[in-house]
Design an enzyme around this catalytic site. Sequence first.
Site, PDB file in Angstrom:
ATOM      1  N   HIS A   9       0.870  -1.230  -0.078  1.00 25.89           N
ATOM      2  CA  HIS A   9       0.000  -0.091   0.102  1.00 25.89           C
ATOM      3  C   HIS A   9       1.001   1.404  -0.056  1.00 25.89           C
ATOM      4  O   HIS A   9       2.111   1.164   0.387  1.00 25.89           O
ATOM      5  CB  HIS A   9      -1.151  -0.160   1.243  1.00 25.89           C
ATOM      6  CG  HIS A   9      -0.275  -0.043   2.475  1.00 25.89           C
ATOM      7  ND1 HIS A   9       0.152   1.303   3.189  1.00 25.89           N
ATOM      8  CD2 HIS A   9       0.136  -0.912   3.345  1.00 25.89           C
ATOM      9  CE1 HIS A   9       0.695   1.119   4.125  1.00 25.89           C
ATOM     10  NE2 HIS A   9       0.687  -0.154   4.337  1.00 25.89           N
ATOM     11  N   CYS A  16       3.207  -4.750   6.861  1.00 32.86           N
ATOM     12  CA  CYS A  16       2.681  -4.686   5.469  1.00 32.86           C
ATOM     13  C   CYS A  16       3.771  -4.163   4.732  1.00 32.86           C
ATOM     14  O   CYS A  16       4.756  -3.460   5.526  1.00 32.86           O
ATOM     15  CB  CYS A  16       1.604  -3.658   5.477  1.00 32.86           C
ATOM     16  SG  CYS A  16      -0.085  -4.200   5.878  1.00 32.86           S
TER      17      CYS A  16
END
Length: 275
Positions: free
Chosen positions: A185, A201
């Site tokens: 992301h 992440c």
Amino acid sequence: MNMPATPSLAPSGHLTRRSFGALLLATSAAACAPQVPESAPVAVAPDWLPEYAPLRDAGYDLPAIPLQFTQGINRRMEGIYTGEAPPGSIDVDPYAKFLYHVKLDGTATRYPVGVGRQGRTLSGLATIQDKRAWPGWTPTANMLRTEPEVYGGFRNGVPGGLRSPLGARALYIHRNGRDTYYRVHGTNDLPSIGNSGSAGCIRLFNQDIIHLFNNVDLPMTINIRSEVESLRVDPENYNRGVELPPTIISADELLNSEAVASDRAPDLSQLASNF
């Protein structure tokens, strides 16, 4: 931060011996040119690389990424892929802090990434099953349990937009048909790119995640290298960067009612499609 050069992936704009000579010639010629009047405006070079210029997306004006964050190899590059993942896949090296989009012709786009702190990253093969523009974010139960001081104030989630920790785009990683809750992301936490600082992440500059988002077809295999694989494939960049503490922003600061009330939701009909 030690960022050695990587000859197999030369950055766009890299000066070869020939282009450097041409630059010297142009500079010498300029020295013989007529003097510019003192009143003429002086052009100021932008404080960013062309690929990290300001960008209009979904009704938002995304700022440029300052040069201080894209020094050396900590920037998007194109070149010959020398890893072990198959064409048409994504290959992530959490130790060298790079993500490769491997093309069918043997080349790859390499993006610098921020990754999880030690012990907080996925490894092995998985599948990018979904991708979303300007997604909302909710901390997982594990994040709330292990770091309540960081995530407790966000248990009800953050809507998609400029305040979302997932940034401008997100790719959703699944394994065996189930969501792993790990994402690739965007982020506004610029110092984290090239370092370890997330809860697991994989973060990219917003300009880079938009570029990647626009160039991947789903479903797509993603490989996250093990330490052994990283040492085998890219020992030169193994363990570049540092481990950072979590960036703590209070819920009151991020989600105060007055600020949220003035927010505009992303206009998904105005995405930057040719970036």
